[in-house]
Write an enzyme that holds these catalytic residues in place. Structure first.
Site, PDB file in Angstrom:
ATOM      1  N   ASP A   1      -6.043  18.222 -16.026  1.00  0.00           N
ATOM      2  CA  ASP A   1      -6.327  16.864 -16.485  1.00  0.00           C
ATOM      3  C   ASP A   1      -5.877  16.789 -17.942  1.00  0.00           C
ATOM      4  O   ASP A   1      -6.479  17.419 -18.817  1.00  0.00           O
ATOM      5  CB  ASP A   1      -7.834  16.570 -16.341  1.00  0.00           C
ATOM      6  CG  ASP A   1      -8.194  15.150 -16.785  1.00  0.00           C
ATOM      7  OD1 ASP A   1      -7.473  14.571 -17.633  1.00  0.00           O
ATOM      8  OD2 ASP A   1      -9.215  14.621 -16.295  1.00  0.00           O
TER       9      ASP A   1
ATOM     10  N   LYS B   1      -6.709   5.510 -20.528  1.00  0.00           N
ATOM     11  CA  LYS B   1      -6.829   5.980 -21.903  1.00  0.00           C
ATOM     12  C   LYS B   1      -5.502   5.745 -22.644  1.00  0.00           C
ATOM     13  O   LYS B   1      -5.085   4.616 -22.759  1.00  0.00           O
ATOM     14  CB  LYS B   1      -7.299   7.435 -21.902  1.00  0.00           C
ATOM     15  CG  LYS B   1      -8.472   7.696 -20.939  1.00  0.00           C
ATOM     16  CD  LYS B   1      -9.769   6.970 -21.314  1.00  0.00           C
ATOM     17  CE  LYS B   1     -10.779   6.923 -20.186  1.00  0.00           C
ATOM     18  NZ  LYS B   1     -11.235   8.203 -19.688  1.00  0.00           N
TER      19      LYS B   1
ATOM     20  N   TYR C   1     -14.666  16.221 -17.289  1.00  0.00           N
ATOM     21  CA  TYR C   1     -15.094  14.819 -17.334  1.00  0.00           C
ATOM     22  C   TYR C   1     -16.272  14.593 -16.367  1.00  0.00           C
ATOM     23  O   TYR C   1     -16.263  15.113 -15.241  1.00  0.00           O
ATOM     24  CB  TYR C   1     -13.903  13.933 -16.964  1.00  0.00           C
ATOM     25  CG  TYR C   1     -14.211  12.466 -16.954  1.00  0.00           C
ATOM     26  CD1 TYR C   1     -14.404  11.766 -18.133  1.00  0.00           C
ATOM     27  CD2 TYR C   1     -14.323  11.770 -15.756  1.00  0.00           C
ATOM     28  CE1 TYR C   1     -14.700  10.421 -18.134  1.00  0.00           C
ATOM     29  CE2 TYR C   1     -14.611  10.414 -15.738  1.00  0.00           C
ATOM     30  CZ  TYR C   1     -14.801   9.750 -16.932  1.00  0.00           C
ATOM     31  OH  TYR C   1     -15.087   8.414 -16.914  1.00  0.00           O
TER      32      TYR C   1
ATOM     33  N   ARG D   1       0.842  -1.203   0.000  1.00  0.00           N
ATOM     34  CA  ARG D   1       0.000   0.000   0.000  1.00  0.00           C
ATOM     35  C   ARG D   1       0.881   1.258   0.000  1.00  0.00           C
ATOM     36  O   ARG D   1       0.475   2.322  -0.429  1.00  0.00           O
ATOM     37  CB  ARG D   1      -0.981   0.005   1.184  1.00  0.00           C
ATOM     38  CG  ARG D   1      -1.867   1.250   1.222  1.00  0.00           C
ATOM     39  CD  ARG D   1      -3.188   1.040   2.007  1.00  0.00           C
ATOM     40  NE  ARG D   1      -3.019   0.349   3.266  1.00  0.00           N
ATOM     41  CZ  ARG D   1      -2.487   0.911   4.358  1.00  0.00           C
ATOM     42  NH1 ARG D   1      -2.070   2.156   4.342  1.00  0.00           N
ATOM     43  NH2 ARG D   1      -2.366   0.205   5.467  1.00  0.00           N
TER      44      ARG D   1
HETATM   45  C1  LIG Z   1     -11.728   8.600 -18.369  1.00  0.00           C
HETATM   46  C2  LIG Z   1     -11.402   9.950 -17.853  1.00  0.00           C
HETATM   47  C3  LIG Z   1     -11.304  10.194 -16.468  1.00  0.00           C
HETATM   48  C4  LIG Z   1     -11.587   9.129 -15.438  1.00  0.00           C
HETATM   49  O1  LIG Z   1     -10.632   8.120 -15.453  1.00  0.00           O
HETATM   50  P1  LIG Z   1     -10.944   6.580 -14.993  1.00  0.00           P
HETATM   51  O2  LIG Z   1      -9.660   5.914 -15.282  1.00  0.00           O
HETATM   52  O3  LIG Z   1     -12.099   6.093 -15.803  1.00  0.00           O
HETATM   53  O4  LIG Z   1     -11.264   6.633 -13.540  1.00  0.00           O
HETATM   54  C5  LIG Z   1     -10.938  11.458 -16.078  1.00  0.00           C
HETATM   55  N1  LIG Z   1     -10.712  12.451 -16.964  1.00  0.00           N
HETATM   56  C6  LIG Z   1     -10.823  12.262 -18.289  1.00  0.00           C
HETATM   57  C7  LIG Z   1     -10.568  13.400 -19.230  1.00  0.00           C
HETATM   58  C8  LIG Z   1     -11.166  11.000 -18.782  1.00  0.00           C
HETATM   59  O5  LIG Z   1     -11.298  10.833 -20.097  1.00  0.00           O
END
Ligand SMILES: *Cc1c(COP(=O)(O)O)cnc(C)c1O
Length: 419
Positions: free
Chosen positions: A205, A230, A121, A68
């Protein structure tokens, strides 16, 4: 190994010592919850550093304690991820959402104000607007296209300008590819930092451009966030997240991560190590393919409008200026409006054969979806219309297939609505 080599050259080996793993050329999965100390003195020293009771001495590496807190798969992955953004440190998480929410919880406290770009998001939007207010945190929003003065006014009008603690942005915006100016957001953070004991931080982000095509830290961001699900993961087989920044800030994020317990598992770390080896190769193909696909869509008689960074030109003014400054590629995401409405968009989506009808993005396979009824269904109708997220819009994530096959698939699907 020299840090001066390009990241793509270092992704296969950086930070891994085969001699510590029976000579294995690849980092094994360290599927273990805990680690044996050589002696009690070592155990004591590791805990002193891990719990911040003293800082590490010159050349002292933090020993492995418990998965952890740290694990070789995560540590090596974190070290490799820092190379793309030239960050001091990285923390990986079991999802993009856990990276984002951990940052929000670490840098906000009751009474504070968060300023966000809009739209963000869906999951992030929900956490900021529905969960954070339960802890007494105030929210203000701005849109792409608003300049420094109008954003400043939004913060002042919120009534909590003196409590602004975090500016949180997402650029390009999903699904329209509208750009938010990172440097201007930094200027807002700096402006409202005056007279405060702790600086206002800027978090970006960067999921939509991934670690190759945009480097927010270079434009003044303090923290970069990724859904590693992604582009970084890139194979639609793992959920993960990452946060990068300075030793000081990521140190704080890692302490909270230790106590929330939302670090990535060794298996997730190992999968991402494998993904990173091909990140550059995959993203190069995806971006080249996206340029070709956009070119095709731009002149198709059944397509009304194409939302793609490559379509920006001088006449788009500020958006074009931001793109030139911030973006190293046109990306792999294209949205387009078909002539018609939901019925026509659905006909096209249902007719696709190679391209899969699914949400998510950045993967090897091309994906298509309908933002208005899927990823963005939670966005209020009036805001959706304002942002051009209408029933006729389809969002494409372009994969690594041969571009002619992708184009042929879209072409035959569009034939279903041609007049
Ligand atoms: C998919 C996504 C998230 C969330 O990520 P997860 O891995 O699904 O928790 C956050 N920001 C953006 C821009 C995303 O495309």
């Amino acid at each position: 190994m020299s840090k001066k080599m390009r990241p793509e050259s270092l992704m296969m080996s950086y930070g891994y010592k085969p001699e510590l793993s029976e000579g294995a050329v690849k980092c094994p999965i360290f599927q273990t919850s805990t680690f044996v100390f050589k002696n009690a003195e070592d155990g004591k020293a590791f805990f002193e550093v891990a719990y911040g009771h003293r800082s590490a001495k010159e050349g002292e590496e933090m020993g492995l304690i418990y998965s952890r807190i740290n694990n070789p798969d995560l540590e090596i992955l974190e070290n490799r991820l820092t190379l793309w953004d030239e960050a001091e440190q990285c923390a990986v998480f079991e999802s993009g959402m856990s990276a984002i929410t951990t940052v929000l919880l670490e840098f906000l406290k009751p009474g504070d104000l968060i300023l966000t770009s809009s739209p963000v998001y869906g999951g992030t939007d929900h956490f900021i607007k529905k969960i954070l207010p339960k802890f007494g945190i105030h929210v203000a929003e701005f849109r792409a296209g608003q300049d420094f003065e109008s954003i400043k006014l939004i913060v002042e009008k919120s009534g909590h300008a003196d409590k602004l603690a975090l500016v949180y942005i997402e650029t390009p915006a999903n699904p329209t590819n509208d750009l938010i100016d990172i440097a201007a957001s930094k200027a807002i953070a700096d402006y409202f930092s005056k007279g405060k004991s702790e600086r206002v931080y800027l978090a970006v982000d960067n999921t939509y451009m991934g670690p190759l095509w945009q480097h927010p830290l270079k434009h003044g961001a303090d923290l970069v966030l990724y859904s590693a699900t992604k582009y970084i993961g890139g194979h639609s087989d793992v959920i993960a997240g990452a946060c990068l920044g300075s030793h000081e800030l990521i140190g704080r994020v890692k302490v909270l991560r230790t106590f929330l317990g939302n670090m990535a598992s060794p298996n997730t770390g190992w999968l991402l190590l494998r993904s990173l080896e091909t990140l550059k190769a995959r993203m190069d193909i995806q971006s080249a393919n996206a340029n070709k696909v956009a070119e095709f869509l731009n002149t198709h008689p059944s397509v009304e409008r194409v939302y793609f960074l490559g379509n920006l030109s001088e006449k788009d003014g500020v958006q074009y200026e931001i793109k030139k400054r911030q973006c190293l590629s046109n990306g792999g995401m294209i949205s387009f409006d078909v002539k018609g409405g939901e019925a026509e968009a659905f006909k096209v989506l249902n007719a696709l054969k190679l391209i899969k009808l699914a949400v998510s993005l950045g993967s090897t396979e091309s994906l298509a979806e309908h933002p208005a009824t899927m990823t963005h269904v939670d966005v209020a109708l009036s805001l959706r219309q304002e942002l051009s997220i209408t029933d006729k819009m389809i969002r494409l994530s372009v994969g690594v297939e041969h571009y002619e096959d992708i184009i042929n698939d879209i072409s035959q699907a569009l034939d279903h609505i041609s007049v």
